[in-house]
Design an enzyme around this catalytic site. Structure first.
Site, mmCIF file in Angstrom:
data_model
loop_
_atom_site.group_PDB
_atom_site.id
_atom_site.type_symbol
_atom_site.label_atom_id
_atom_site.label_comp_id
_atom_site.label_asym_id
_atom_site.label_seq_id
_atom_site.Cartn_x
_atom_site.Cartn_y
_atom_site.Cartn_z
ATOM 1 N N ARG A 43 28.744 -6.629 -24.065
ATOM 2 C CA ARG A 43 28.727 -6.377 -22.618
ATOM 3 C C ARG A 43 29.925 -7.008 -21.890
ATOM 4 O O ARG A 43 29.806 -7.411 -20.741
ATOM 5 C CB ARG A 43 27.435 -6.876 -21.971
ATOM 6 N N ARG A 47 28.970 -5.699 -15.663
ATOM 7 C CA ARG A 47 28.675 -6.220 -14.333
ATOM 8 C C ARG A 47 29.259 -7.581 -14.002
ATOM 9 O O ARG A 47 29.239 -7.991 -12.846
ATOM 10 C CB ARG A 47 27.157 -6.254 -14.133
ATOM 11 N N ARG A 56 32.113 1.436 -10.376
ATOM 12 C CA ARG A 56 30.762 1.985 -10.505
ATOM 13 C C ARG A 56 30.039 2.151 -9.158
ATOM 14 O O ARG A 56 28.926 2.673 -9.132
ATOM 15 C CB ARG A 56 29.930 1.081 -11.428
ATOM 16 N N ASP A 92 26.150 3.677 -23.426
ATOM 17 C CA ASP A 92 24.826 3.071 -23.509
ATOM 18 C C ASP A 92 24.137 3.640 -24.733
ATOM 19 O O ASP A 92 24.463 4.745 -25.173
ATOM 20 C CB ASP A 92 23.989 3.365 -22.260
ATOM 21 N N TYR A 167 12.341 2.750 -26.614
ATOM 22 C CA TYR A 167 12.530 3.370 -25.284
ATOM 23 C C TYR A 167 11.834 4.721 -25.209
ATOM 24 O O TYR A 167 11.226 5.066 -24.188
ATOM 25 C CB TYR A 167 14.025 3.514 -24.958
HETATM 26 O O1 CP3 Z 1 27.129 -4.545 -17.746
HETATM 27 C C1 CP3 Z 1 26.245 -3.683 -17.673
HETATM 28 O O2 CP3 Z 1 25.131 -3.858 -18.127
HETATM 29 C C2 CP3 Z 1 26.535 -2.412 -16.882
HETATM 30 C C3 CP3 Z 1 26.339 -1.112 -17.444
HETATM 31 C C4 CP3 Z 1 25.044 -0.815 -18.138
HETATM 32 C C5 CP3 Z 1 24.943 -0.571 -19.527
HETATM 33 N N1 CP3 Z 1 23.656 -0.214 -19.806
HETATM 34 C C6 CP3 Z 1 26.070 -0.603 -20.464
HETATM 35 C C7 CP3 Z 1 25.821 -0.879 -21.878
HETATM 36 C C8 CP3 Z 1 23.775 -0.648 -17.589
HETATM 37 C C9 CP3 Z 1 23.343 -0.845 -16.152
HETATM 38 C C10 CP3 Z 1 22.912 -0.283 -18.644
HETATM 39 C C11 CP3 Z 1 21.486 0.077 -18.533
HETATM 40 C C12 CP3 Z 1 20.707 -0.470 -19.626
HETATM 41 N N2 CP3 Z 1 20.509 0.152 -20.847
HETATM 42 C C13 CP3 Z 1 20.127 -1.737 -19.684
HETATM 43 C C14 CP3 Z 1 20.223 -2.769 -18.618
HETATM 44 C C15 CP3 Z 1 19.173 -2.704 -17.591
HETATM 45 C C16 CP3 Z 1 19.556 -3.646 -16.475
HETATM 46 O O3 CP3 Z 1 19.956 -3.169 -15.425
HETATM 47 O O4 CP3 Z 1 19.496 -4.872 -16.704
HETATM 48 C C17 CP3 Z 1 19.534 -1.870 -20.943
HETATM 49 C C18 CP3 Z 1 18.798 -3.052 -21.478
HETATM 50 C C19 CP3 Z 1 19.788 -0.666 -21.656
HETATM 51 C C20 CP3 Z 1 19.443 -0.343 -23.052
HETATM 52 C C21 CP3 Z 1 20.523 -0.866 -23.922
HETATM 53 N N3 CP3 Z 1 21.857 -0.513 -23.803
HETATM 54 C C22 CP3 Z 1 20.394 -1.737 -25.027
HETATM 55 C C23 CP3 Z 1 19.104 -2.358 -25.530
HETATM 56 C C24 CP3 Z 1 21.668 -1.895 -25.567
HETATM 57 C C25 CP3 Z 1 22.048 -2.668 -26.786
HETATM 58 C C26 CP3 Z 1 22.734 -3.929 -26.438
HETATM 59 C C27 CP3 Z 1 21.905 -4.963 -25.785
HETATM 60 O O5 CP3 Z 1 22.271 -5.366 -24.666
HETATM 61 O O6 CP3 Z 1 20.911 -5.401 -26.381
HETATM 62 C C28 CP3 Z 1 22.564 -1.143 -24.771
HETATM 63 C C29 CP3 Z 1 23.980 -1.017 -25.037
HETATM 64 C C30 CP3 Z 1 24.903 -1.082 -23.895
HETATM 65 N N4 CP3 Z 1 24.682 -0.712 -22.613
HETATM 66 C C31 CP3 Z 1 26.232 -1.469 -24.020
HETATM 67 C C32 CP3 Z 1 26.810 -1.340 -22.756
HETATM 68 C C33 CP3 Z 1 28.229 -1.578 -22.321
HETATM 69 C C34 CP3 Z 1 26.719 -1.887 -25.382
HETATM 70 C C35 CP3 Z 1 28.023 -2.242 -25.678
HETATM 71 C C36 CP3 Z 1 28.359 -3.672 -25.303
HETATM 72 O O7 CP3 Z 1 27.773 -4.601 -25.868
HETATM 73 O O8 CP3 Z 1 29.257 -3.821 -24.491
#
Ligand code: CP3
Length: 365
Positions: A43, A47, A56, A92, A167
């Site tokens: 990540r 954010r 964004r 994502d 999910y």
């Molecule tokens: O920094 C950010 O979080 C902004 C962008 C964003 C991502 N996903 C990018 C992402 C947002 C708002 C999301 C939504 C989302 N999807 C969430 C967050 C909910 C919130 O608002 O707190 C979640 C938990 C998901 C589902 C998800 N996405 C999982 C479980 C994973 C695996 C990694 C982890 O965090 O456990 C993702 C991958 C993901 N989403 C990446 C990014 C950029 C992976 C690549 C990285 O590590 O940079």
């Protein structure tokens, strides 16, 4: 663009010197000698960065993942700012599932929300298999990025079958994964059909990214730590193995990561990854004993430590670099993703510190 010009896959011999396949990050994944411990952050694009929040401001999450120009810009932001050793594609884990026809959205502050959660065999069959045309925006974004990044490797990624299934079955984020486990225990055949389908989608999605030129891939099984080792082995490992072992001939390192997986590290390392990600709960020397001598490790600074005074951050970074020496290869990372409230300047300082501490010690040794 051919694979040769990207210098990543090295299908016909040695990696191009100075290319991404010869970078400290890829070398550490392959357990080869490195000039310094490479570092990137899960990540890192997101954010915590004001420049990301600006982009964004008026674009939805899924839309931003489908616009190659935005994906490229957001992916590059932390590379420019922090000097990390690898970029990770901005996307994502639900992007390929949406491409497979599942009606879902990413709701701000909540995460992925699925309109009609999976309940039946018909629901599973409606999840289509995907090819490059279904995710052409990812193919295009990777190609743009590989051209832009030069010697810096790009990491592609996907969600692992269990985390994706969670999910799809819950309909959204869940603390207990109760519906997911109820389906797993109560309808094992349906469970395995769902995970087998998700494994095929994931495998195709990662192949698209590899064909487009990523230098490594990471399979996120973020929520696997909800399972006992016995259940993990029975219900999850075969499907993660389909994905990771299915990429054995792809020529790029495979990283496998989950959270709360101390009891699963041995089992997870059997799925076919070259590198096993470790969260902050298990010291890397202990993790290495569980994972074995033929895998590199990635991790494992507690993301909340970045909110502490610098002297605390520094002590923890030094400890992790030191404990990482027990492994045959170490990629420095956090134990999970960067928290939104993290000061980006601290991340930049961590990168510099990891490089400094690990390079100095390499000279002595
Ligand atoms: O920094 C950010 O979080 C902004 C962008 C964003 C991502 N996903 C990018 C992402 C947002 C708002 C999301 C939504 C989302 N999807 C969430 C967050 C909910 C919130 O608002 O707190 C979640 C938990 C998901 C589902 C998800 N996405 C999982 C479980 C994973 C695996 C990694 C982890 O965090 O456990 C993702 C991958 C993901 N989403 C990446 C990014 C950029 C992976 C690549 C990285 O590590 O940079």
């Amino acid at each position: 663009m051919t694979t040769d010009t990207t210098g990543t896959a090295a299908r016909d011999g040695e990696p191009r010197p100075g290319g991404p396949a010869d970078s400290p990050f890829v070398r550490a994944c392959r357990r080869e000698p490195v000039p310094h411990t490479p570092v990137w952050f899960m990540r890192q694009a997101g954010r915590s960065l004001p420049e990301y929040r600006e982009i964004r401001a008026n674009v939805g999450m899924l839309e931003s993942c489908r616009r190659p120009d935005l994906v490229a810009e957001i992916t590059l932001q932390p590379v420019r700012r922090h000097g990390v050793d690898a970029a990770i594609l901005f996307s994502d884990i639900v992007v390929p599932v949406a491409a497979a026809g599942v009606d879902l959205d990413i709701v701000p502050g909540t995460g992925p929300v699925v309109a009609e959660p999976v309940r039946t065999a018909e629901d599973v069959e409606r999840i289509r298999l995907i090819g490059r045309d279904d995710v052409s925006y990812v193919d295009e974004a990777v190609r743009l990025l590989v051209a832009e990044l030069g010697a810096t490797p790009l990491i592609g990624f996907a969600g692992a079958p269990f985390t994706l299934a969670s999910y799809l079955v819950e309909g959204g984020p869940s603390r207990t994964h109760a519906k997911t486990k109820a389906l797993m225990y109560g309808q094992p055949e349906l469970w395995h059909a769902l995970c087998a389908r998700l494994a095929e989608v994931t495998l195709s999605f990662l192949r698209v990214q590899i064909e487009a030129g990523v230098s490594a891939v990471q399979l996120f099984d973020s929520w696997a730590g909800a399972l006992s080792e016995a259940d993990y082995r029975r219900y999850v490992l075969p499907h993660s193995t389909t994905v990771l072992s299915g990429l054995a001939d792809a020529g790029v390192p495979r990283i496998h990561f989950g959270v709360g997986t101390a009891e699963l590290l041995g089992a997870m390392s059997e799925a076919g990854a070259d590198v096993v990600g470790v969260d902050w709960r298990t010291p890397l020397d202990v993790a290495t004993r569980r994972i074995g001598p033929d895998r590199a490790v990635q991790g494992n600074l507690d993301p909340t430590v970045l909110l502490a005074p610098w002297s605390v951050v520094e002590t923890e970074v030094r400890r992790i670099v030191e404990q990482g020496r027990a492994a045959p290869g170490h990629v420095f990372n956090l134990g999970h993703g960067v928290l939104p409230e993290t000061d980006p300047e601290v991340l930049t300082r961590v990168v510099a510190l990891v490089h400094e501490v690990s390079a100095r010690r390499a000279e002595r040794g």
